[in-house]
Design a protein around this motif. Structure first.
Motif: not given
Length: 881
Positions: A723-724, A729-734, A740-743
């Motif tokens: 996710n840019k 690499q992670a199954p997360q976003t802002i 906050e950075t969350l799943d």
């Protein structure tokens, strides 16, 4: 008033035009001259034409549709929409369970709208093969894997068995029978349908992208979204843009895959011709056709010829039916002689491939279209190690390229490094349907054992054939004991490693990979190797032929040049090279002629629907409405039809939407909706834990596709998601309101609680990979209203339409970078009342910027589905009213 339809049929050795009433009842049969197909039409287009003529009712299929297909040479360039009603539908259990769940929920919805719920039945014949549930938990025991499969999936299997009894026109092939596409090729395919003495071509759509494999036998077929397949099962035609028809004279599958990706064949029919095709077996043709989704075409078609007829004989089909098939296809001009150039139709474009240019190859490390010559594997992998993170890069610092990690397995010490093979699987219908490569692997195993070679014990080796026929001829030919000795035991009959059901690796191996941050390798004879698919601990995965899978397992690494480096050293200290044990073609063919015989196909398939005792013992309700169990974590009534009414409301503009994810190119359906293991720290794991399950009982995302609560939480849960908005690499976003950075699921939940609509930004080939309906259903449940991408894979775009999610596409030459989009803006998408297929619509940003995008509803039918909130809502309203 009657409507006249001209239909080419073969009927009791006489030819007729068929005169049908407008209510589709046979009125009279008038002997006449036989209607054959125009010689200029590609054979694949002739099947579309025949289906249009046969189903022409001036409602779903109109006379104008027939004329458009007949005038294909001109109309193919005009983006003309045509309907297609295939002869049947095929499903596997990962996609079949949610389809049956939807059918059961649709019955409830129709009843709630005071309609007759028993109207919800497949109209088009549907076959469902249970092949995706078994995992390689034990790489030495078929029975243990099958027992554990039933223990894990009993609820799902009970539900499917209920469905097979509750719904008419649906057949289910029990678990343990084989892989759907191989069973389709060897058993289910009719080639020509015989309906009470009337003959017409077999054709099929399936809820798996590799349905295309059946094109190798001359049956036109391709993968569609599960949602679209359900509409076909309910009697609706597929609405498609009249395809261009490209052609290639023949080649081997991975070379074809790379070459046609470069040519650009997305959305097209590829039809094979030339004298080289006549030299290919049906198994070779099916392998090439199977990989069709990896080069992006709709279908890769081999017309029926004498080789096809010989295959039907070899696989034990009824001889009388085979005779009818040949006569019908010759009479209608659909039987091919590849050595007769006068039969060559007109094509949009001809693409040539020279067989002499083909070399042994693999594909990887992250995509099936990235072909690597075997002679270049060592150099290519080492280049990938240091290259920038991407499809061909892992960004490992040069000083760590030769980093080794010691570990202990079964009281012995071993070491791993970058490129070490930890999974080697002979798997997938792509190759296990081909006796030549399977017997080749068996002979190579025999020669390897006789030469004193072994496979390191920590490598997870497995053999999961696509049907029981494979085990039969491997045993009869005497090569099975040698495969077993190298660790390639039969572990189950299903997709297994190819679909991500590779099971756990030894803990000491996982610890070593993690400790050294190693790029460990999986080598498999499958058709997909996208990131995170095969196993979370194999960052590099290569597709290879079954003999090469064994070769790399013996070598223990992909950092080997088979020409210069030995596979291993035997007990006498002799270096053994791959060329020393590689079987000769004549040797393989002699064994195949002797041991692959019709009798074994008949023996295996005569008992396919009754041989599984565990399936036979399942006791299910005979009620026509399903009794949902609120305690079930596998089967749950989906929320798609809640508050559905008969009234339609015009679509509204999407106002001030946040961007949930900002994604790059080639985001696959595995990234969007993974099928493999459920990570212990994921939202889905937290949900299952709250239902009193332990990690041992989590099973896989694929097995839980009947439960929307799991699947919504599993959407964008792939650990390799890039996710840019993030730097890893992670199954997360802002979550932008809180920064906050969350799943991804947790961020979506917060947005939805605040009534904020969501969209996704993406690059090229968004949604490539498997025809996974949950890759559209999941985003729908996350509150995503639209996706804005540079381009789409065909099936996924259709699935988005089917769920009422708007597929938007940048104008040619534009993308997020050229428009200066960061994804942190808020987007208002203007939906006009007078929607038209393929129209441009306006997008406004909160920054004041405005630009246009293409609304990728490609046909009027797709617009109808969108206005109804999706295909299934449309069908429910239709059935209820």
């Amino acid at each position: 008033m009657y409507t006249c339809h001209f239909l080419p049929v073969y009927y009791r050795k006489s030819y007729f035009f068929l005169y049908i009433t407008s209510s589709s009842q046979f009125h009279s049969l008038l002997p006449s001259l036989f209607l054959s197909f125009p010689a200029h039409l590609p054979f694949s287009i002739r099947i579309l034409l025949e289906a249009a003529i046969r189903n022409c009712d001036e409602f779903l299929v109109k006379k104008n549709d027939v004329e458009n297909i007949l005038n294909w040479k001109v109309m193919q360039h005009k983006n003309i929409e045509v309907p297609f009603k295939p002869a049947r539908v095929i499903l596997q259990d990962f996609t079949g369970v949610p389809a049956v769940v939807d059918f059961a929920a649709m019955r409830d919805a129709v009843k709630a709208l005071e309609g007759n719920p028993e109207k919800i039945n497949p109209v088009c014949p549907a076959d469902l093969v249970i092949d995706h549930s078994i995992q390689v938990d034990f790489n030495k025991s078929l029975q243990k894997n099958q027992d554990l499969e039933f223990e894990r999936n009993k609820e799902r299997f009970e539900f499917l068995k209920w469905g097979s009894q509750a719904f008419q026109n649906m057949r289910i092939i029990p678990p343990g029978s084989g892989i759907v596409h191989q069973v389709n090729l060897e058993y289910l395919a009719r080639v020509v349908f015989d309906q009470n003495g009337f003959y017409y071509p077999d054709s099929v759509v399936g809820t798996d992208s590799h349905t295309t494999m059946i094109n190798g036998l001359g049956v036109l077929g391709w993968g569609v979204g599960g949602i679209e397949a359900e509409a076909v099962m309910l009697g609706q035609p597929i609405s498609m843009v009249l395809p261009e028809s490209l052609v290639t004279s023949t080649d081997i599958v991975l070379t074809v895959t790379k070459h046609l990706r470069q040519v650009g064949v997305v959305g097209k029919f590829v039809e094979f011709f030339g004298p080289g095709v006549a030299q290919l077996s049906i198994a070779d043709r099916a392998t090439i056709a199977n990989m069709c989704p990896e080069y992006g075409a709709t279908a890769a078609f081999f017309p029926v010829d004498e080789v096809s007829i010989k295959y039907l004989v070899q696989t034990g089909r009824n001889q009388e039916k085979i005779n009818h098939i040949r006569k019908y296809l010759k009479a209608t001009g659909m039987f091919r002689d590849f050595n007769n150039s006068s039969q060559d139709p007109d094509f949009t474009q001809i693409v040539e491939l020279d067989l002499q240019t083909v070399v042994p190859c693999c594909s990887g490390p992250k995509r099936p279209q990235d072909k690597v010559a075997v002679s270049d594997m060592k150099k290519d992998f080492e280049t990938c190690l240091g290259a920038k993170q991407g499809f061909k890069g892992f960004q490992i610092a040069p000083e760590y390229h030769n980093h080794h990690v010691q570990f202990v397995y079964n009281d012995k010490e071993f070491e791993l490094t970058h490129g070490s093979v930890v999974i080697a699987a002979i798997t997938s219908c792509t190759n296990t349907s081909n006796p030549s490569v399977m017997l080749g692997a068996g002979l190579l195993a025999k020669k390897a054992v006789e030469a004193g070679l072994t496979v390191k014990p920590y490598i997870k080796t497995s053999l999961s054939p696509g049907s029981g026929v494979v085990t039969y001829y491997l045993r009869e030919s005497g090569v099975m004991p040698y495969l077993t000795q190298l660790g390639f035991d039969v572990v189950g009959y299903g997709c297994m490693t190819c679909i991500g059901n590779s099971g756990p690796l030894p803990e000491s191996v996982v610890e070593a990979i993690t400790q050294g941050d190693l790029v460990a390798v999986g080598v498999l004879s499958g058709n997909r190797n996208f990131e995170g698919r095969v196993h979370p601990n194999t960052r590099a995965n290569y597709l290879a032929s079954p003999p090469l899978v064994i070769a790399y397992a013996i070598a223990g690494t992909v950092r080997i040049d088979f020409e210069k480096d030995p596979l291993g050293v035997n007990a006498q200290g002799k270096k053994i090279f791959l060329k020393d044990i590689w079987p000769l073609r004549d040797e393989i063919q002699a064994i195949e002629r002797q041991h692959v015989i019709p009798g074994m196909f008949k023996e295996v398939y005569q008992k396919i629907e009754t041989v599984n005792k565990s399936w036979n013992d399942l006791d299910v309700s005979s009620d026509k409405l399903y009794a949902w169990n609120p305690k079930s974590t596998y089967i749950k009534s989906p929320p798609f039809f809640e508050n559905l009414t008969l009234e339609l409301h015009p679509p509204k503009s999407i106002v001030d939407a946040y961007v949930l994810l900002n994604l790059g190119d080639s985001v696959t359906t595995d990234h969007i909706s993974p099928a493999g293991n459920i990570a212990r720290n994921s939202p889905a794991a937290r949900y299952l834990t709250s239902r009193s399950l332990t990690p041992r009982d989590f099973n896989s995302y694929g097995s839980r596709r009947g439960n929307d609560a799991v699947m919504a939480r599993g959407t964008f849960a792939n650990i390799r998601l890039l996710n840019k908005f993030l730097k890893k690499q992670a199954p997360q976003t802002i979550h932008f309101p809180s920064d906050e950075t969350l799943d991804v699921f947790d961020a979506s939940e917060r947005y939805q609680q605040a009534n904020h609509p969501l969209i996704i930004l993406a690059g090229k080939e968004y949604g490539s990979g498997s025809s996974r309906d949950w890759a559209a259903k999941g985003p729908f449940l996350l509150g995503i209203k639209a996706v804005l991408a540079e381009s789409y894979e065909r099936i996924h775009r259709s699935n988005l339409v089917g769920m009422g999610v708007i597929p938007l596409q940048y104008l040619p030459g534009q993308d997020a970078e050229s428009l200066g989009l960061t994804g942190r803006e808020r987007y208002t998408i203007i939906i006009p009342e007078d929607l038209m297929p393929g129209m441009n619509i306006q997008i406004k940003l909160d920054t004041g910027k405005t630009f246009q995008a293409i609304m990728r509803f490609d046909t009027d039918v797709e617009l109808t589905y969108f206005r109804n909130g999706g295909i299934l809502n449309y069908m429910i309203r239709k059935m209820a009213s």
